[in-house]
Write an enzyme that holds these catalytic residues in place. Structure first.
Site, short mmCIF file in Angstrom:
data_model
loop_
_atom_site.label_atom_id
_atom_site.label_comp_id
_atom_site.label_asym_id
_atom_site.label_seq_id
_atom_site.Cartn_x
_atom_site.Cartn_y
_atom_site.Cartn_z
N GLY A 46 0.84 -1.20 0.00
CA GLY A 46 0.00 0.00 0.00
C GLY A 46 0.87 1.24 0.00
O GLY A 46 2.02 1.21 0.43
N GLN A 51 2.85 9.96 1.42
CA GLN A 51 4.16 9.29 1.44
C GLN A 51 5.04 9.72 0.27
O GLN A 51 6.25 9.51 0.30
CB GLN A 51 3.98 7.76 1.42
CG GLN A 51 3.36 7.24 2.70
CD GLN A 51 3.27 5.74 2.68
OE1 GLN A 51 2.30 5.18 2.19
NE2 GLN A 51 4.29 5.05 3.19
N CYS A 92 5.91 -0.30 7.10
CA CYS A 92 5.50 0.86 6.31
C CYS A 92 6.69 1.31 5.47
O CYS A 92 7.82 1.36 5.98
CB CYS A 92 5.07 1.98 7.25
SG CYS A 92 4.61 3.50 6.40
N LEU A 93 6.44 1.64 4.21
CA LEU A 93 7.53 2.10 3.34
C LEU A 93 8.17 3.38 3.86
O LEU A 93 9.32 3.68 3.52
CB LEU A 93 7.01 2.31 1.91
CG LEU A 93 6.53 1.04 1.19
CD1 LEU A 93 5.91 1.39 -0.15
CD2 LEU A 93 7.66 0.04 1.02
N HIS A 134 -4.33 0.99 7.70
CA HIS A 134 -2.99 1.61 7.71
C HIS A 134 -2.92 2.79 6.73
O HIS A 134 -2.46 3.87 7.08
CB HIS A 134 -1.96 0.52 7.36
CG HIS A 134 -0.55 0.99 7.25
ND1 HIS A 134 0.45 0.55 8.07
CD2 HIS A 134 0.04 1.87 6.40
CE1 HIS A 134 1.60 1.15 7.73
NE2 HIS A 134 1.37 1.94 6.72
N GLU A 135 -3.40 2.57 5.50
CA GLU A 135 -3.28 3.62 4.48
C GLU A 135 -4.19 4.80 4.80
O GLU A 135 -3.81 5.96 4.60
CB GLU A 135 -3.61 3.06 3.08
CG GLU A 135 -2.67 1.97 2.60
CD GLU A 135 -1.20 2.27 2.76
OE1 GLU A 135 -0.80 3.45 2.67
OE2 GLU A 135 -0.44 1.32 3.02
N HIS A 138 -2.71 7.12 7.19
CA HIS A 138 -1.73 8.05 6.59
C HIS A 138 -2.39 9.36 6.17
O HIS A 138 -1.78 10.42 6.23
CB HIS A 138 -1.10 7.43 5.34
CG HIS A 138 0.11 6.59 5.59
ND1 HIS A 138 1.26 7.08 6.14
CD2 HIS A 138 0.36 5.29 5.33
CE1 HIS A 138 2.16 6.11 6.21
NE2 HIS A 138 1.64 5.00 5.72
#
Ligand code: NI
Length: 165
Positions: A46, A51, A92-93, A134-135, A138
């Site tokens: 994701g 991000q 997470c990226l 999670h997304e 963000h």
């Protein structure tokens, strides 16, 4: 299409509340394509627009093993959470090489729009439900590290622990 730079923890953009998207146009479609490309390149499941430094309520998700189930959500809202929860590892990226344990709802229902601003409803469970939560976090400036139970693991340490089992 172009790869975008993924912002990492400590970058102020990750703590901001994103703005709603009000119109679909070429720029939005290009942005979504770049988000998919950047997510797949980084082998993530994701990616949310902040991000890559864009403060808009957009995320892309693909939890399939072969990159075959792309989901783009614009202005997503979680409208239902299951009482049942799941506790598991999350990464997470924007927090490279780290993993932590987070409890999330096992199932969620999300109302959103696709990149053409056509309404979509997505029901996800297990990993997809985790990715959705999670997304969407963000988009409100939240990182999973705020919800980690216990400590954050370094991935190298985590892998070596796993290998001993
Ligand atoms: Ni993330």
């Amino acid at each position: 299409m172009a790869l975008r730079t993924i912002r990492t923890q400590g970058d102020a953009v990750l703590g901001k509340v994103c703005k709603k998207v009000t119109e679909s146009n070429e720029r939005l479609l290009d942005l979504v394509k770049d988000m998919y490309e950047t997510m797949y390149d980084a082998q993530g499941v994701g990616l949310a627009a902040p991000q890559i430094g864009v403060l808009k309520r957009i995320c892309v998700i693909d939890v399939s093993p072969d990159c075959s189930e792309p989901i783009c959500l614009v202005n997503p809202v979680i409208v239902e959470y299951s009482e049942e929860t799941q506790t598991g590892y999350e990464g997470c990226l924007s927090v490279p090489d780290k993993t932590g344990i987070v409890t999330r709802a096992m199932k969620v229902k999300v109302e959103a729009f696709d990149e053409y601003l056509k309404p979509v409803t997505i029901e996800g469970e297990a990993l997809l439900a985790r990715a959705l939560q999670h997304e969407i976090d963000h988009l409100d400036g939240h990182l999973y590290v705020e919800k980690v139970e216990g400590r954050l693991f370094d991935n190298s340490e985590f892998e070596s622990e796993d290998a001993e089992e």
